[in-house]
Design a protein around this motif. Structure first.
Motif, PDB file in Angstrom:
ATOM      1  N   VAL A  31      -7.479  -9.527   0.722  1.00  0.00           N
ATOM      2  CA  VAL A  31      -7.281  -8.160   0.237  1.00  0.00           C
ATOM      3  C   VAL A  31      -7.951  -7.166   1.177  1.00  0.00           C
ATOM      4  O   VAL A  31      -7.344  -6.162   1.584  1.00  0.00           O
ATOM      5  CB  VAL A  31      -7.829  -7.998  -1.203  1.00  0.00           C
ATOM      6  N   MET A  32      -9.189  -7.445   1.540  1.00  0.00           N
ATOM      7  CA  MET A  32      -9.924  -6.528   2.422  1.00  0.00           C
ATOM      8  C   MET A  32      -9.278  -6.440   3.807  1.00  0.00           C
ATOM      9  O   MET A  32      -9.169  -5.348   4.372  1.00  0.00           O
ATOM     10  CB  MET A  32     -11.389  -6.967   2.558  1.00  0.00           C
ATOM     11  N   ASN A  33      -8.844  -7.571   4.353  1.00  0.00           N
ATOM     12  CA  ASN A  33      -8.199  -7.560   5.660  1.00  0.00           C
ATOM     13  C   ASN A  33      -6.881  -6.787   5.627  1.00  0.00           C
ATOM     14  O   ASN A  33      -6.587  -6.001   6.531  1.00  0.00           O
ATOM     15  CB  ASN A  33      -7.953  -8.994   6.158  1.00  0.00           C
ATOM     16  N   CYS A  34      -6.084  -7.011   4.607  1.00  0.00           N
ATOM     17  CA  CYS A  34      -4.806  -6.300   4.482  1.00  0.00           C
ATOM     18  C   CYS A  34      -5.025  -4.803   4.286  1.00  0.00           C
ATOM     19  O   CYS A  34      -4.320  -3.981   4.871  1.00  0.00           O
ATOM     20  CB  CYS A  34      -3.990  -6.866   3.327  1.00  0.00           C
ATOM     21  N   LEU A  35      -6.006  -4.447   3.466  1.00  0.00           N
ATOM     22  CA  LEU A  35      -6.299  -3.037   3.242  1.00  0.00           C
ATOM     23  C   LEU A  35      -6.775  -2.376   4.529  1.00  0.00           C
ATOM     24  O   LEU A  35      -6.375  -1.253   4.852  1.00  0.00           O
ATOM     25  CB  LEU A  35      -7.346  -2.889   2.136  1.00  0.00           C
ATOM     26  N   GLU A  36      -7.599  -3.067   5.285  1.00  0.00           N
ATOM     27  CA  GLU A  36      -8.079  -2.530   6.556  1.00  0.00           C
ATOM     28  C   GLU A  36      -6.916  -2.321   7.531  1.00  0.00           C
ATOM     29  O   GLU A  36      -6.835  -1.293   8.200  1.00  0.00           O
ATOM     30  CB  GLU A  36      -9.110  -3.470   7.165  1.00  0.00           C
ATOM     31  N   LYS A  37      -6.004  -3.286   7.607  1.00  0.00           N
ATOM     32  CA  LYS A  37      -4.839  -3.159   8.493  1.00  0.00           C
ATOM     33  C   LYS A  37      -3.941  -1.999   8.061  1.00  0.00           C
ATOM     34  O   LYS A  37      -3.433  -1.248   8.896  1.00  0.00           O
ATOM     35  CB  LYS A  37      -4.037  -4.454   8.508  1.00  0.00           C
ATOM     36  N   ALA A  38      -3.741  -1.847   6.751  1.00  0.00           N
ATOM     37  CA  ALA A  38      -2.899  -0.763   6.242  1.00  0.00           C
ATOM     38  C   ALA A  38      -3.528   0.595   6.528  1.00  0.00           C
ATOM     39  O   ALA A  38      -2.829   1.531   6.934  1.00  0.00           O
ATOM     40  CB  ALA A  38      -2.672  -0.933   4.743  1.00  0.00           C
ATOM     41  N   CYS A  39      -4.837   0.708   6.348  1.00  0.00           N
ATOM     42  CA  CYS A  39      -5.521   1.975   6.623  1.00  0.00           C
ATOM     43  C   CYS A  39      -5.458   2.310   8.105  1.00  0.00           C
ATOM     44  O   CYS A  39      -5.274   3.469   8.479  1.00  0.00           O
ATOM     45  CB  CYS A  39      -6.967   1.920   6.141  1.00  0.00           C
ATOM     46  N   TYR A  40      -5.573   1.300   8.959  1.00  0.00           N
ATOM     47  CA  TYR A  40      -5.459   1.524  10.394  1.00  0.00           C
ATOM     48  C   TYR A  40      -4.057   1.998  10.749  1.00  0.00           C
ATOM     49  O   TYR A  40      -3.876   2.946  11.516  1.00  0.00           O
ATOM     50  CB  TYR A  40      -5.796   0.242  11.163  1.00  0.00           C
ATOM     51  N   GLU A  41      -3.059   1.365  10.149  1.00  0.00           N
ATOM     52  CA  GLU A  41      -1.659   1.722  10.401  1.00  0.00           C
ATOM     53  C   GLU A  41      -1.359   3.149   9.943  1.00  0.00           C
ATOM     54  O   GLU A  41      -0.587   3.863  10.577  1.00  0.00           O
ATOM     55  CB  GLU A  41      -0.750   0.731   9.680  1.00  0.00           C
ATOM     56  N   MET A  42      -1.979   3.570   8.833  1.00  0.00           N
ATOM     57  CA  MET A  42      -1.735   4.905   8.275  1.00  0.00           C
ATOM     58  C   MET A  42      -2.748   5.936   8.759  1.00  0.00           C
ATOM     59  O   MET A  42      -2.742   7.061   8.273  1.00  0.00           O
ATOM     60  CB  MET A  42      -1.749   4.832   6.752  1.00  0.00           C
ATOM     61  N   SER A  91      -9.345   6.357   6.756  1.00  0.00           N
ATOM     62  CA  SER A  91     -10.600   5.627   6.650  1.00  0.00           C
ATOM     63  C   SER A  91     -10.477   4.647   5.481  1.00  0.00           C
ATOM     64  O   SER A  91      -9.630   4.816   4.605  1.00  0.00           O
ATOM     65  CB  SER A  91     -11.762   6.590   6.415  1.00  0.00           C
ATOM     66  N   LYS A  92     -11.290   3.605   5.487  1.00  0.00           N
ATOM     67  CA  LYS A  92     -11.240   2.635   4.397  1.00  0.00           C
ATOM     68  C   LYS A  92     -11.818   3.276   3.134  1.00  0.00           C
ATOM     69  O   LYS A  92     -12.842   3.955   3.184  1.00  0.00           O
ATOM     70  CB  LYS A  92     -12.029   1.381   4.754  1.00  0.00           C
ATOM     71  N   PRO A  93     -11.188   3.046   1.987  1.00  0.00           N
ATOM     72  CA  PRO A  93     -11.690   3.621   0.738  1.00  0.00           C
ATOM     73  C   PRO A  93     -12.916   2.874   0.212  1.00  0.00           C
ATOM     74  O   PRO A  93     -13.163   1.722   0.572  1.00  0.00           O
ATOM     75  CB  PRO A  93     -10.515   3.468  -0.220  1.00  0.00           C
ATOM     76  N   ILE A  94     -13.626   3.537  -0.639  1.00  0.00           N
ATOM     77  CA  ILE A  94     -14.805   2.964  -1.298  1.00  0.00           C
ATOM     78  C   ILE A  94     -14.350   2.332  -2.616  1.00  0.00           C
ATOM     79  O   ILE A  94     -13.648   2.962  -3.401  1.00  0.00           O
ATOM     80  CB  ILE A  94     -15.860   4.055  -1.567  1.00  0.00           C
ATOM     81  N   TRP A  95     -14.752   1.085  -2.841  1.00  0.00           N
ATOM     82  CA  TRP A  95     -14.403   0.378  -4.072  1.00  0.00           C
ATOM     83  C   TRP A  95     -15.434   0.733  -5.150  1.00  0.00           C
ATOM     84  O   TRP A  95     -16.588   0.338  -5.066  1.00  0.00           O
ATOM     85  CB  TRP A  95     -14.400  -1.126  -3.845  1.00  0.00           C
ATOM     86  N   VAL A 149       0.861  -1.187   0.000  1.00  0.00           N
ATOM     87  CA  VAL A 149       0.000   0.000   0.000  1.00  0.00           C
ATOM     88  C   VAL A 149       0.891   1.228   0.000  1.00  0.00           C
ATOM     89  O   VAL A 149       1.772   1.368   0.860  1.00  0.00           O
ATOM     90  CB  VAL A 149      -0.939   0.000   1.226  1.00  0.00           C
ATOM     91  N   LYS A 150       0.661   2.142  -0.976  1.00  0.00           N
ATOM     92  CA  LYS A 150       1.510   3.325  -1.130  1.00  0.00           C
ATOM     93  C   LYS A 150       0.654   4.584  -1.226  1.00  0.00           C
ATOM     94  O   LYS A 150      -0.400   4.566  -1.858  1.00  0.00           O
ATOM     95  CB  LYS A 150       2.354   3.199  -2.398  1.00  0.00           C
ATOM     96  N   LEU A 151       1.130   5.671  -0.622  1.00  0.00           N
ATOM     97  CA  LEU A 151       0.476   6.969  -0.709  1.00  0.00           C
ATOM     98  C   LEU A 151       1.347   7.903  -1.546  1.00  0.00           C
ATOM     99  O   LEU A 151       2.554   8.009  -1.297  1.00  0.00           O
ATOM    100  CB  LEU A 151       0.271   7.575   0.679  1.00  0.00           C
ATOM    101  N   PHE A 152       0.725   8.596  -2.513  1.00  0.00           N
ATOM    102  CA  PHE A 152       1.453   9.486  -3.410  1.00  0.00           C
ATOM    103  C   PHE A 152       0.864  10.894  -3.384  1.00  0.00           C
ATOM    104  O   PHE A 152      -0.348  11.070  -3.297  1.00  0.00           O
ATOM    105  CB  PHE A 152       1.365   8.980  -4.856  1.00  0.00           C
ATOM    106  N   LYS A 153       1.751  11.877  -3.487  1.00  0.00           N
ATOM    107  CA  LYS A 153       1.337  13.272  -3.681  1.00  0.00           C
ATOM    108  C   LYS A 153       2.312  13.881  -4.675  1.00  0.00           C
ATOM    109  O   LYS A 153       3.525  13.787  -4.508  1.00  0.00           O
ATOM    110  CB  LYS A 153       1.357  14.055  -2.379  1.00  0.00           C
TER     111      LYS A 153
END
Length: 89
Positions: free
Chosen positions: A32-43, A46-50, A6-10
């Motif tokens: 995928v959903m579990n990993c994304l949730e963990k990454a969003c919590y770490e960063m 909020s969880k993104p909308i698919w 998971v990467k954040l860009f600006k």
């Protein structure tokens, strides 16, 4: 082993990244959903909308981007990109 990057860009610069691993026997979608949730919590995000096009990109390329419109809260980056690095079959 399932790993999601998971990467954040600006302004096309990497601000932050993390790799989340999942060793459970869940389905690929759950991993995928579990990993994304963990990454969003770490960063602290909020969880993104698919959206339909996001799902389609991820199914084809194992990679997709979530723009600021995919988040309920205002974000300080241009987009978040997720990519599957390793997957057990």
């Amino acid at each position: 082993m399932f790993r999601l990057w998971v990467k954040l860009f600006k302004d096309n610069h990497l601000l932050r990244d993390t790799t989340i691993c999942d060793d459970t026997a869940d389905t690929r979608t759950h991993k995928v959903m579990n990993c994304l949730e963990k990454a969003c919590y770490e960063m602290d995000l909020s969880k993104p909308i698919w959206l339909d096009n996001t799902i389609k990109d991820f199914q084809i390329h194992d990679k997709c981007r979530f723009t600021g419109d995919s988040f309920i809260e205002e974000v300080s980056f241009d987009y978040m990109e997720i990519q599957v690095l390793e997957e057990d079959y």
